[in-house]
Structures are given as C-alpha cells and as structure tokens.
Design an enzyme around this catalytic site. Structure first.
Site, PDB file in Angstrom:
ATOM      1  N   ASP A 344       0.869  -0.965   0.064  1.00  0.00           N
ATOM      2  CA  ASP A 344       0.020   0.090   0.109  1.00  0.00           C
ATOM      3  C   ASP A 344       0.733   1.264   0.150  1.00  0.00           C
ATOM      4  O   ASP A 344       1.578   1.537   0.888  1.00  0.00           O
ATOM      5  CB  ASP A 344      -0.993  -0.040   1.158  1.00  0.00           C
ATOM      6  CG  ASP A 344      -1.798  -1.297   1.050  1.00  0.00           C
ATOM      7  OD1 ASP A 344      -2.686  -1.301   0.095  1.00  0.00           O
ATOM      8  OD2 ASP A 344      -1.621  -2.146   2.009  1.00  0.00           O
ATOM      9  N   THR A 345       0.752   2.001  -1.043  1.00  0.00           N
ATOM     10  CA  THR A 345       1.699   2.986  -1.647  1.00  0.00           C
ATOM     11  C   THR A 345       0.938   3.980  -2.425  1.00  0.00           C
ATOM     12  O   THR A 345       0.014   4.015  -2.958  1.00  0.00           O
ATOM     13  CB  THR A 345       2.814   2.559  -2.384  1.00  0.00           C
ATOM     14  OG1 THR A 345       3.371   1.244  -1.553  1.00  0.00           O
ATOM     15  CG2 THR A 345       3.989   3.487  -2.737  1.00  0.00           C
ATOM     16  N   ALA A 346       1.384   5.278  -2.382  1.00  0.00           N
ATOM     17  CA  ALA A 346       1.015   6.546  -3.205  1.00  0.00           C
ATOM     18  C   ALA A 346       2.151   7.056  -4.039  1.00  0.00           C
ATOM     19  O   ALA A 346       3.068   7.323  -3.501  1.00  0.00           O
ATOM     20  CB  ALA A 346       0.508   7.506  -2.635  1.00  0.00           C
ATOM     21  N   ILE A 361       7.454   9.004  -4.274  1.00  0.00           N
ATOM     22  CA  ILE A 361       6.566   7.718  -3.934  1.00  0.00           C
ATOM     23  C   ILE A 361       6.469   7.668  -2.107  1.00  0.00           C
ATOM     24  O   ILE A 361       7.544   8.071  -1.569  1.00  0.00           O
ATOM     25  CB  ILE A 361       6.882   6.239  -4.285  1.00  0.00           C
ATOM     26  CG1 ILE A 361       5.919   5.428  -4.350  1.00  0.00           C
ATOM     27  CG2 ILE A 361       8.520   5.899  -3.736  1.00  0.00           C
ATOM     28  CD1 ILE A 361       6.358   4.081  -5.117  1.00  0.00           C
ATOM     29  N   LEU A 408       9.590   0.714  -1.832  1.00  0.00           N
ATOM     30  CA  LEU A 408       9.443   1.850  -2.769  1.00  0.00           C
ATOM     31  C   LEU A 408      10.284   2.324  -3.764  1.00  0.00           C
ATOM     32  O   LEU A 408      11.450   1.925  -3.415  1.00  0.00           O
ATOM     33  CB  LEU A 408       9.152   3.054  -1.651  1.00  0.00           C
ATOM     34  CG  LEU A 408       8.117   3.199  -0.778  1.00  0.00           C
ATOM     35  CD1 LEU A 408       8.042   4.497   0.265  1.00  0.00           C
ATOM     36  CD2 LEU A 408       6.759   2.777  -1.203  1.00  0.00           C
TER      37      LEU A 408
END
Length: 531
Positions: A344-346, A361, A408
C-alpha cells in the site's frame, strides 16, 4: 477503460487522488515549481489517502533539476530506534516482528523531514503555503474515495481497535462510505504546528515529545533521541541503459535496482517480437522476475550495514548470465519463495514549464500502517520496520539505527540527459513488475503512457496474508494464455479485468515538441491534470 490523457505545455501533475492532483496544479499556477508542487501533493495525499500514506510514513524523491541539468535522489526513509534489537522481540517469545500495533512501530517516520529538505533546497514558495491545502482538507474534510472505502470496510476490526482510528474512520462504529466527509481535526492541528514551526516540530518540539510519550505509554520503544537523530539523505540514483534510453531508480535501501536488473535481462530478448498477450511473454516476465528477486532478497538492506555489489548486479554481463539460466519451457519454481510484503503506497509525478521533474513515492507500508495513532496527533505510524528479520544471519536483520529493505521505488527515463518519462506505482512485490510493464509498454510496444498503464498487468509473488507464491494476471481476454501457462506448470490466479491488487500507477511522458502527457491509473482514484 482508458482515461482521457491530458496534454499540456506549462506543467503536468499525476497522482493517485484527484484532490491531490488539483492541489499540485494549483501550486504550479500560483507560481510554484515542480518541487513546491511535490511537497504540497505529498502532504495532501496524507490527508486524502490516509490508508496509503501520511506523516507517519516514509518517502523517496527522484528529482531532476533543470537549471543544473542534474538528477538526484532523496532518501526520506526512517531508521530503527536505538533500543530495538532482535533480542527485544525474542525476549517476548516472538520469532518475527508484529505486523500491526505498537510493536510494529520500529522506525522513525521520514516524511516530514523529506518535505522540508525538498522545499528548502529547491522550492520557491513559502513553506506554510505548501501545507495550506492539506490543512484545509484535514480541518474541513474530504470525500471518502472509492479506494479508501474499500480499505475501511476490509480493516474494520483494526480501525475499531484504535480509539483515534475508530473515531475518524468508524464514527459510532459505522464505516464511512464513499462520498461521505472524512474530517481529521487532530491531524489538522498537527499540520498547523508543522506549518508554523517547520520540521523541528515533528523531530524536536512539543509535538514530537507528546507523540513519543504516547508511544512509550503504549509499550513502544522509539524515544526522543531517535527522532532528534533522524535525517534524510541526498543520494546518487542508479542507472542502466535500455535500447538507447537511460533508466533511473533509487539506490538501496530501495528495491529499485531489481527493476533495472529485469530490464537488463529483457534487453536481450528482443521483446517487441514477442506478443504482449502471449504465454511466452508472461513466462519470460515471470522467470526474469524470479532471477532479479533472488538477488534482491540476498542483498537488499541498508547499505551502511552491508556490502551490496551493485556494480556487478547491474552489469550487462550479470544480466547475460541470469538470462542464460532462463529456460522458457521450464516449470514454475517452488512455492513459498518470497517473504510476504505490504503493498500500500502512493506514487505521484509532476513537471513544470522549466523542465524540473519530480518522481516520488510514499507509504505507511501496510494499509493504515501499524493501525496505531500516536496520542492525539492524528498521525498514523508506519509499520515499515516490521519487515526487518529477527534472524541474526539475515542480511536485513533488525539493528539499531538501520534502515530496512524498502519496496518504494520511483522511476524515471532519460534521453540525452533529460527526462522523457516519469513513472511509478503502488504494490510491494508488484512495484518492480508494474514498472517493467510500463517501461516495456512504452519502449517496446509503442504505447502512450496512458495505454501502458491500462495494459493487463500481473503480480508474481506472495502478498502478506497469503500462503504461497502465485502468478496473478488480470484476465482481459487471456483465457487461452492462462491455460497455456498452467499447462507449463504455473500456479496462475486469474484476476478480474481491472483489479486493484495489481496496484495503482501514474506517469508523465515528455514529448519531443516539449509537451507533457499525463496518466493516472483507472484502477484507482487518481487524475492527471495539465496546465
């Protein structure tokens, strides 16, 4: 299901949440540069996408400074606390670090320090101005997005177990639904404090002291000195070449080098001659992934604590030796090959009219991170350090002041020393795999960045909570391909046509005429906005 791909000349923003994209575009129009916009986007994502990212997490920034013609990386990841050792956990009868709760809070969050470093080094707008949109959204609310609703429903038990999370996301015990207003007054107060006092508030001031006191009371082991000692680092990005393009990734403790290894191997395959929807393509990709992950898992950790032979790992000679090992007709390898990872990352990207570009990120690691909020700060603490091993012989063994293996990995492609593509994705094990899907889509199959993001994707590996490695493939007319892969010995798990498990990717493409094309993943809640 392709989104409209905007084209613009003044600037471009692509993020996984439409409100964050709007904020980035607004900052550019207010006279900010790409670096200002990146900080404002990052802060806004922490409010609008709190299940994926926030002040309690980490970040990486891959930066192109157009004035200097220089590519740099900023490692904004935190280190393990000085009192956290394998013996601490083994003394509690544990064989691994807990994945949730205060026991999973192992590392100092690096996010706020990274914002400050990017802003103070490259930005031109006042610090307070960059945080104003995030404060506004935290104080007055944002509509719950489609993706946030999905994770609130999934994580109800976790959210109810923490008083702050319960109040925020499950008012009166009822999960917030898409379109309902998410208000975060405690987080707004924290952001206001940081906007006034700067990064010192989070790492030295009363805010930090109150968060540490709350964590100590809950049984946590991070102390005030751990926060005071934190600092991000400017680093030199890793690069390799691929058919005339230069591919850039962050160095360890990021897993970015694994994608560069995969591309080195794929360069030997004349990939454009292999149909993108064929079993041969998916088998080659799977085998390339396994070879790169074998090296990644053997070496990746904090380079301060281990020798990582990057020159050899990224050499074309090593790629040739790995590629020679690949037998296209061989069966899939054993199950339980990989350690489970959060996904779970943006990821977001921004470029301005001067040509400054930021590919960045950020993450809490698992959905809602540790599922623990530090006191009344509204800050959800990450559980990134739960990926440390308690095995003294493991390369990624928990050690005080050490950074952990990090999933990431923001990416960039350059030609003649200038960016032509910014790209990245959510997804743990899937990040290097989606990265090569996007890269090969654009570089080998002639796709626009939007078309590349929309291609059927895959994830080979083991996501946390699952028992074995599987080959997950979005099934959009690929029944015959999947049957052939199964015949060849692969454990295929067909996914729905547009499945969020393959992550949410964003990208920006820079054309020869100077225009920018932006793309957000239709699997998520993002938007690309041009100016």
């Amino acid at each position: 299901m392709n989104n409209v791909m905007p084209i613009a000349y003044r600037g471009m923003v692509a993020t996984p949440h439409y409100l964050a994209s709007g904020v980035g575009n607004m900052i550019l129009q207010q006279g900010g540069n790409a670096f200002d916009a990146a900080v404002a986007i990052s802060a806004t994502l922490g409010v609008a996408y709190p299940h994926m990212t926030g002040l309690g997490g980490d970040s990486f920034f891959l930066i192109y400074d157009a004035q200097q013609g220089e590519l740099k990386g900023l490692n904004g990841t935190g280190r393990a606390g000085s009192q956290l050792t394998p013996e601490f956990y083994r003394g509690q009868g544990l064989s691994s670090i807990p994945q949730r709760g205060i026991g999973s809070v192992v590392t100092v969050p690096g996010m706020v320090d990274a914002w400050w470093e990017v802003s103070s080094t490259y930005g031109r707008l006042p610090w307070k101005q960059l945080l104003e949109p995030a404060i506004e959204y935290a104080e007055h609310g944002v509509p719950v997005s489609r993706d946030l609703e999905r994770w609130i429903l999934k994580d109800q038990a976790l959210l109810l177990a923490d008083p702050s999370l319960s109040r925020t996301f499950m008012p009166n015990g009822v999960p917030l639904k898409q379109g309902e207003r998410l208000v975060q007054p405690e987080l707004a107060t924290t952001l206001i404090t940081i906007s006034i006092e700067g990064k010192e508030a989070f790492y030295q001031g009363a805010l930090m002291q109150n968060m540490v006191a709350a964590m100590k009371q809950a049984g946590g082991m991070l102390d005030e000195q751990d926060f005071r000692d934190h600092h991000c680092n400017w680093v030199t990005p890793l690069t390799t070449t691929y058919n005339g393009s230069t591919l850039a990734q962050m160095p360890p403790n990021s897993q970015g080098f694994s994608a560069l290894q995969m591309m080195n191997m794929l360069e030997l395959a004349n990939l454009s001659s292999i149909p993108r929807d064929s079993a041969d393509f998916y088998q080659l990709i799977s085998e390339v992934t396994k070879k790169a992950f074998r090296d990644r898992d053997a070496y990746l950790t904090d380079p301060v604590f281990a020798n990582i032979p990057l020159e050899r790992l990224l050499s074309k000679e090593h790629a040739k030796s790995l590629y020679d090992e690949i037998q296209l007709a061989s069966p899939v390898g054993d199950v339980f090959q990989s350690q489970a990872m959060g996904q779970d990352t943006a990821y977001a990207a921004v470029i301005d009219d001067a040509g400054n570009a930021v590919s960045f990120i950020q993450s809490l690691y698992f959905d809602f991170g540790s599922a623990y909020v530090a006191g009344d700060s509204g800050v959800i603490m990450q559980n990134r350090g739960s990926f440390f091993s308690l095995d003294d012989e493991a390369v990624n063994v928990l050690t005080p002041h050490k950074r952990t293996f990090h999933t990431l990995m923001p990416g960039m492609v350059l030609r003649d020393g200038k960016p032509v593509l910014l790209l990245g994705t959510q997804g743990g094990e899937g990040q290097p795999q989606t990265t090569i899907s996007l890269l090969t889509g654009v570089l080998d199959y002639g796709c626009t960045i939007q078309e590349a993001i929309a291609l059927p994707r895959w994830v080979y590996g083991r996501t946390w909570g699952e028992d074995s490695d599987t080959y997950k493939i979005e099934n959009r007319g690929l029944d015959q391909t999947i049957s052939e892969l199964e015949r060849r010995g692969y454990l295929v798990e067909p996914l729905q046509g547009w499945d969020p498990v393959v992550g949410q990717a964003q990208g920006i493409s820079i054309q020869k005429d100077g225009s920018f094309s932006g793309a957000a993943d239709p699997r998520g809640d993002g938007l690309a906005i041009g100016w």
